[in-house]
Design an enzyme around this catalytic site. Structure first.
Site, PDB file in Angstrom:
ATOM      1  N   CYS A   1       2.097  -2.753 -12.944  1.00 49.81           N
ATOM      2  CA  CYS A   1       1.404  -3.238 -11.738  1.00 49.81           C
ATOM      3  C   CYS A   1       2.102  -4.355 -10.900  1.00 49.81           C
ATOM      4  CB  CYS A   1      -0.190  -3.431 -12.001  1.00 49.81           C
ATOM      5  SG  CYS A   1      -1.224  -2.090 -12.335  1.00 49.81           S
TER       6      CYS A   1
ATOM      7  N   GLU B   1     -10.495   1.495  -9.030  1.00 50.98           N
ATOM      8  CA  GLU B   1      -9.086   1.713  -8.679  1.00 50.98           C
ATOM      9  C   GLU B   1      -8.621   2.906  -8.948  1.00 50.98           C
ATOM     10  OE1 GLU B   1      -6.875  -2.231  -8.806  1.00 50.98           O
ATOM     11  OE2 GLU B   1      -6.343  -1.122 -10.708  1.00 50.98           O
TER      12      GLU B   1
ATOM     13  N   HIS C   1      -5.059   2.225   4.304  1.00 49.04           N
ATOM     14  CA  HIS C   1      -3.629   2.468   4.401  1.00 49.04           C
ATOM     15  C   HIS C   1      -2.783   1.308   4.619  1.00 49.04           C
ATOM     16  CE1 HIS C   1      -4.811   6.628   4.123  1.00 49.04           C
ATOM     17  NE2 HIS C   1      -3.357   6.929   3.978  1.00 49.04           N
TER      18      HIS C   1
END
EC number: 4.1.2.50
Length: 141
Positions: free
Chosen positions: A23, A131, A71
């Site tokens: 991550c 997530e 986005h």
């Protein structure tokens, strides 16, 4: 008292600078958001027998959460590396969304809760933010 909930989906990119795993790299998620509202029913008027009209809730979440965040590259404004990436993306006319915290699912869930509860005066009982399809965080006060 009643509880109602509505689910939403949106996509964002982020990274966790300094993370000890994958991550730390720029990556994206298709987030699923569940907004739970609690309250009593309206006694009269067009909304009689409702806690909130689902279409009203949808409009608020769209305006306050989805429109600015969907986005986008969400980044920690207090982190130099993430801010540099955001600056580059902005120069390339890409959508960014800066926040003053590390962009973990936990912190994003708390941010969404506070934005809807305090900024929009909704009687939020909890926020769930997925997530991944199998990993979510729940925030409530």
């Amino acid at each position: 008292m009643f509880k109602i909930s509505k689910e939403f989906s949106f996509d964002m990119a982020h990274l966790l600078d300094g993370h000890d795993g994958k991550c730390q790299n720029l990556h994206g998620h298709t987030y699923k958001l569940q907004v739970e509202i609690s309250g009593d029913l309206y006694k009269s008027g067009a909304k009689k027998a409702m806690v909130i009209d689902f279409s009203d809730l949808k409009s608020i979440v769209k305006k306050v959460i989805l429109d600015p965040m969907d986005h986008a590259f969400i980044y920690d404004q207090t982190n130099e590396r993430e801010s540099q990436i955001a600056t580059l993306l902005q120069k390339l006319n890409s959508k960014t969304f800066g926040v003053p915290f590390r962009t973990t699912a936990e912190e994003i869930a708390r941010f969404i809760f506070n934005r809807l509860k305090h900024d929009e005066q909704l009687s939020i009982s909890s926020i769930r933010l997925w997530e991944t399809p199998t990993s979510f965080c729940e925030y409530q006060e």
